[in-house]
Write an enzyme that holds these catalytic residues in place. Structure first.
Site, PDB file in Angstrom:
ATOM      1  N   TYR A 100     -14.806   5.879   8.044  1.00 12.69           N
ATOM      2  CA  TYR A 100     -14.178   5.954   9.359  1.00 12.69           C
ATOM      3  C   TYR A 100     -13.074   6.998   9.313  1.00 12.69           C
ATOM      4  O   TYR A 100     -12.174   6.935   8.463  1.00 12.69           O
ATOM      5  CB  TYR A 100     -13.595   4.610   9.802  1.00 12.69           C
ATOM      6  CG  TYR A 100     -13.019   4.710  11.197  1.00 12.69           C
ATOM      7  CD1 TYR A 100     -13.868   4.693  12.303  1.00 12.69           C
ATOM      8  CD2 TYR A 100     -11.657   4.898  11.413  1.00 12.69           C
ATOM      9  CE1 TYR A 100     -13.367   4.837  13.592  1.00 12.69           C
ATOM     10  CE2 TYR A 100     -11.153   5.046  12.694  1.00 12.69           C
ATOM     11  CZ  TYR A 100     -12.014   5.018  13.775  1.00 12.69           C
ATOM     12  OH  TYR A 100     -11.522   5.182  15.041  1.00 12.69           O
ATOM     13  N   ASP A 128      -2.123  14.592  -0.811  1.00 14.58           N
ATOM     14  CA  ASP A 128      -2.768  14.385   0.484  1.00 14.58           C
ATOM     15  C   ASP A 128      -3.933  15.340   0.694  1.00 14.58           C
ATOM     16  O   ASP A 128      -4.887  15.020   1.397  1.00 14.58           O
ATOM     17  CB  ASP A 128      -1.760  14.580   1.616  1.00 14.58           C
ATOM     18  CG  ASP A 128      -1.113  13.270   2.044  1.00 14.58           C
ATOM     19  OD1 ASP A 128      -1.484  12.222   1.508  1.00 14.58           O
ATOM     20  OD2 ASP A 128      -0.241  13.314   2.928  1.00 14.58           O
ATOM     21  N   GLU A 172       3.297   3.024  -1.574  1.00 17.53           N
ATOM     22  CA  GLU A 172       2.030   3.750  -1.500  1.00 17.53           C
ATOM     23  C   GLU A 172       2.164   5.085  -2.235  1.00 17.53           C
ATOM     24  O   GLU A 172       1.338   5.435  -3.077  1.00 17.53           O
ATOM     25  CB  GLU A 172       1.668   3.985  -0.026  1.00 17.53           C
ATOM     26  CG  GLU A 172       0.411   4.823   0.156  1.00 17.53           C
ATOM     27  CD  GLU A 172       0.217   5.256   1.601  1.00 17.53           C
ATOM     28  OE1 GLU A 172      -0.909   5.659   1.946  1.00 17.53           O
ATOM     29  OE2 GLU A 172       1.185   5.219   2.392  1.00 17.53           O
ATOM     30  N   HIS A 173       3.197   5.844  -1.888  1.00 19.31           N
ATOM     31  CA  HIS A 173       3.501   7.113  -2.558  1.00 19.31           C
ATOM     32  C   HIS A 173       4.871   6.993  -3.218  1.00 19.31           C
ATOM     33  O   HIS A 173       5.814   6.507  -2.589  1.00 19.31           O
ATOM     34  CB  HIS A 173       3.554   8.272  -1.565  1.00 19.31           C
ATOM     35  CG  HIS A 173       2.333   8.423  -0.719  1.00 19.31           C
ATOM     36  ND1 HIS A 173       2.265   7.942   0.578  1.00 19.31           N
ATOM     37  CD2 HIS A 173       1.134   9.003  -0.979  1.00 19.31           C
ATOM     38  CE1 HIS A 173       1.069   8.227   1.084  1.00 19.31           C
ATOM     39  NE2 HIS A 173       0.360   8.862   0.159  1.00 19.31           N
ATOM     40  N   ASN A 209      -5.939   2.767  13.196  1.00 16.24           N
ATOM     41  CA  ASN A 209      -4.827   2.051  13.830  1.00 16.24           C
ATOM     42  C   ASN A 209      -4.967   0.545  13.603  1.00 16.24           C
ATOM     43  O   ASN A 209      -5.853   0.079  12.876  1.00 16.24           O
ATOM     44  CB  ASN A 209      -4.748   2.397  15.323  1.00 16.24           C
ATOM     45  CG  ASN A 209      -6.004   1.980  16.084  1.00 16.24           C
ATOM     46  OD1 ASN A 209      -6.769   1.112  15.658  1.00 16.24           O
ATOM     47  ND2 ASN A 209      -6.225   2.610  17.227  1.00 16.24           N
ATOM     48  N   HIS A 237       3.794  10.740  10.061  1.00 22.02           N
ATOM     49  CA  HIS A 237       2.490  10.091  10.195  1.00 22.02           C
ATOM     50  C   HIS A 237       2.445   9.183  11.419  1.00 22.02           C
ATOM     51  O   HIS A 237       1.449   9.145  12.138  1.00 22.02           O
ATOM     52  CB  HIS A 237       2.177   9.259   8.949  1.00 22.02           C
ATOM     53  CG  HIS A 237       1.379   9.984   7.928  1.00 22.02           C
ATOM     54  ND1 HIS A 237       0.095  10.405   8.139  1.00 22.02           N
ATOM     55  CD2 HIS A 237       1.686  10.374   6.667  1.00 22.02           C
ATOM     56  CE1 HIS A 237      -0.359  11.012   7.070  1.00 22.02           C
ATOM     57  NE2 HIS A 237       0.585  11.013   6.157  1.00 22.02           N
ATOM     58  N   GLU A 292     -19.567 -29.703 -20.504  1.00 19.48           N
ATOM     59  CA  GLU A 292     -19.382 -29.530 -19.061  1.00 19.48           C
ATOM     60  C   GLU A 292     -20.363 -30.406 -18.284  1.00 19.48           C
ATOM     61  O   GLU A 292     -20.430 -30.327 -17.059  1.00 19.48           O
ATOM     62  CB  GLU A 292     -19.552 -28.061 -18.667  1.00 19.48           C
ATOM     63  CG  GLU A 292     -18.372 -27.182 -19.081  1.00 19.48           C
ATOM     64  CD  GLU A 292     -18.390 -25.810 -18.429  1.00 19.48           C
ATOM     65  OE1 GLU A 292     -19.423 -25.413 -17.842  1.00 19.48           O
ATOM     66  OE2 GLU A 292     -17.341 -25.129 -18.494  1.00 19.48           O
ATOM     67  N   HIS A 307     -28.478 -26.598 -18.402  1.00 20.56           N
ATOM     68  CA  HIS A 307     -27.997 -25.403 -19.094  1.00 20.56           C
ATOM     69  C   HIS A 307     -28.255 -25.531 -20.603  1.00 20.56           C
ATOM     70  O   HIS A 307     -28.721 -24.592 -21.257  1.00 20.56           O
ATOM     71  CB  HIS A 307     -26.493 -25.208 -18.863  1.00 20.56           C
ATOM     72  CG  HIS A 307     -26.141 -24.586 -17.532  1.00 20.56           C
ATOM     73  ND1 HIS A 307     -26.416 -25.194 -16.347  1.00 20.56           N
ATOM     74  CD2 HIS A 307     -25.539 -23.398 -17.241  1.00 20.56           C
ATOM     75  CE1 HIS A 307     -25.984 -24.417 -15.349  1.00 20.56           C
ATOM     76  NE2 HIS A 307     -25.449 -23.313 -15.876  1.00 20.56           N
ATOM     77  N   SER A 314       1.682   4.229   6.699  1.00 23.82           N
ATOM     78  CA  SER A 314       1.979   5.038   5.521  1.00 23.82           C
ATOM     79  C   SER A 314       3.438   4.910   5.102  1.00 23.82           C
ATOM     80  O   SER A 314       4.309   4.611   5.920  1.00 23.82           O
ATOM     81  CB  SER A 314       1.642   6.498   5.815  1.00 23.82           C
ATOM     82  OG  SER A 314       1.639   7.250   4.635  1.00 23.82           O
ATOM     83  N   GLN A 349       6.152  12.084   5.385  1.00 25.05           N
ATOM     84  CA  GLN A 349       5.557  10.780   5.637  1.00 25.05           C
ATOM     85  C   GLN A 349       5.977  10.211   6.983  1.00 25.05           C
ATOM     86  O   GLN A 349       5.189   9.562   7.672  1.00 25.05           O
ATOM     87  CB  GLN A 349       5.947   9.799   4.539  1.00 25.05           C
ATOM     88  CG  GLN A 349       5.178   9.973   3.260  1.00 25.05           C
ATOM     89  CD  GLN A 349       3.676   9.904   3.445  1.00 25.05           C
ATOM     90  OE1 GLN A 349       2.970  10.774   2.997  1.00 25.05           O
ATOM     91  NE2 GLN A 349       3.169   8.904   4.085  1.00 25.05           N
TER      92      GLN A 349
END
Length: 425
Positions: free
Chosen positions: A124, A356, A322-323, A209, A258, A410, A415, A233, A255
């Site tokens: 996207y 970026d 983030e950065h 968004n 943004h 168990e 098994h 961001s 930043q």
């Protein structure tokens, strides 16, 4: 920007809060769109294109003619830049290719992993105020290297029913298979469920968004995987007296532009530098075309003065940016102590903008503190790892007793029996 001097430790949690937006009211709206596209397919996508993008489309698929025409609509300078960025992104992501190793865990027991590409992925790419052709490169290139068989891309058209030529050119260069004119939550729904035109994919990537993010999280509950939770961001800069306040201000503003919900933070032990950065931010802000957007982001942002580098690192790992940009004399030593960050930029000449666009690392990164648990997008994001094991007669003879004891304890006797019958044979 708010200046905060020497905050005590027990105030950090409140101090480091991101801008909070109540998304509960989005749920019903987004759910309605998701269900509508799921039920009506292309018909719903045409409807939402007219409602939200103000365009009446005759086709959702971008034609080969439109894609080919994009090359003549993009400047030679930008085409060269896109190709250089593509080269660096390819080099870095090819270095992440997984190598299969067979391991004998005990005599006659061999185990290994194989990396297999996610066959169908959806990307996207937002429209709006900036054509994010760089994100096309960041997502499509590793998908192609991983070996995904079908890479589709959804992006909203403009009012003329066109997709920005730079997005089309980047998509062609990066190897996207099909491009569709669809935006918002409706595009996420189309990729999650499939329509007459848009194929259903197995994993969805990309920013957007609040409606797009809500849609991604909702479809991920039961129908399709997504890259990561994502929010606005953000950047944190660590700086000392050796740093250049002009550089720092530029990094913060890069930043802030943004979006109004972005957040930028400076942490330093030098009060003189802090005040110089404040002045420089105001000076550069006035010259920005996106000044109004950046100004809103600065309302959420802080200049923080701390006593020691130790405090700065503790605050950084608590914030999990983030950065993270480290513009200090001892940046390598500080970087070695960072455990929570999406991507780290070291030294005075490494702006976040490099990551970026063109240094080679991926710019799709965890926000909102998710860097404490999530990685940014990388080659592994587009593959799944399947484990294999092979046990010989000797191997089951050696290991069988261990398996029987564990299964019996168990109380899973079937098994146990799956081993016992082989041991008897």
């Amino acid at each position: 920007m708010q200046i905060i001097k020497y905050p005590v430790r027990d105030t950090w949690a409140d101090l480091l809060k991101r801008p909070h937006f109540d998304t509960s009211s989005l749920q019903s709206t987004v759910n309605a769109v998701l269900n509508d596209v799921r039920e009506r397919g292309d018909e719903a996508l045409f409807y939402y294109a007219e409602k939200f993008d103000k365009v009446r489309l005759s086709s959702l698929l971008v034609s080969k003619e439109e894609i080919n025409a994009s090359e003549s609509l993009v400047s030679s300078e930008l085409k060269t830049a896109i190709r250089q960025a593509k080269r660096n992104i390819e080099i870095f992501h090819r270095s992440q290719v997984f190598e299969t190793k067979k391991i004998e865990t005990s005599p006659g027991v061999t185990c290994w992993q194989k990396a297999v590409a996610i066959e169908k992925v959806g990307l996207y790419i937002p429209g709006g105020t900036a054509p994010l052709f760089s994100t096309v490169l960041m997502l499509a290139i590793p998908a192609k290297i991983a070996g995904s068989k079908e890479i589709i891309l959804c992006t909203p058209p403009d009012k003329d029913g066109k997709v920005h030529p730079a997005i089309l050119f980047a998509a062609k260069e990066a190897g996207v298979d099909k491009i569709f004119k669809a935006g918002g939550a409706q595009a996420i729904s189309a990729m999650a469920y499939g329509t007459e035109s848009v194929p259903k994919v197995y994993k969805i990537f990309g920013p957007g968004n609040q409606y797009v993010m809500a849609a991604k999280q909702l479809v991920s509950l039961t129908d399709v995987a997504i890259d990561m939770p994502a929010g606005p961001s953000e950047v944190q800069v660590i700086a000392d007296r050796m740093a250049n306040p002009v550089f720092i201000a530029a990094d913060l503003l890069s930043q802030a532009e943004h979006g109004g919900d972005s957040q930028v933070i400076l942490t330093t032990t030098d009060e003189v530098l802090l005040l110089e950065v404040e002045k420089e931010v105001n000076r550069q802000l006035a010259m920005l075309p996106r000044c109004e957007i950046a100004t809103k982001a600065l309302d959420n942002s802080k200049l923080i003065l701390l006593h020691t580098d130790e405090e700065i690192i503790e605050m950084t790992n608590e914030y999990a940016p983030e950065h993270l940009i480290i513009e200090t004399e001892n940046y390598l030593q500080l970087a070695d102590r960072v455990v929570n960050a999406g991507s780290v930029f070291l030294g005075n000449y490494t702006p976040e903008s490099a990551g970026d666009y063109a240094s080679g690392t991926n710019h799709t990164l965890p926000t909102s503190g998710y860097a404490k648990a999530y990685s940014g997008v990388n080659l592994d994001s587009f593959v799944k790892k399947i484990t294999f094991q092979e046990i010989t007669r000797e191997g089951i003879r050696h290991l069988g007793g261990t398996i029987e004891v564990m299964a019996e304890n168990e109380q899973l006797y079937a098994h146990k029996n799956a081993v016992t019958v082989r041991m008897k044979e």
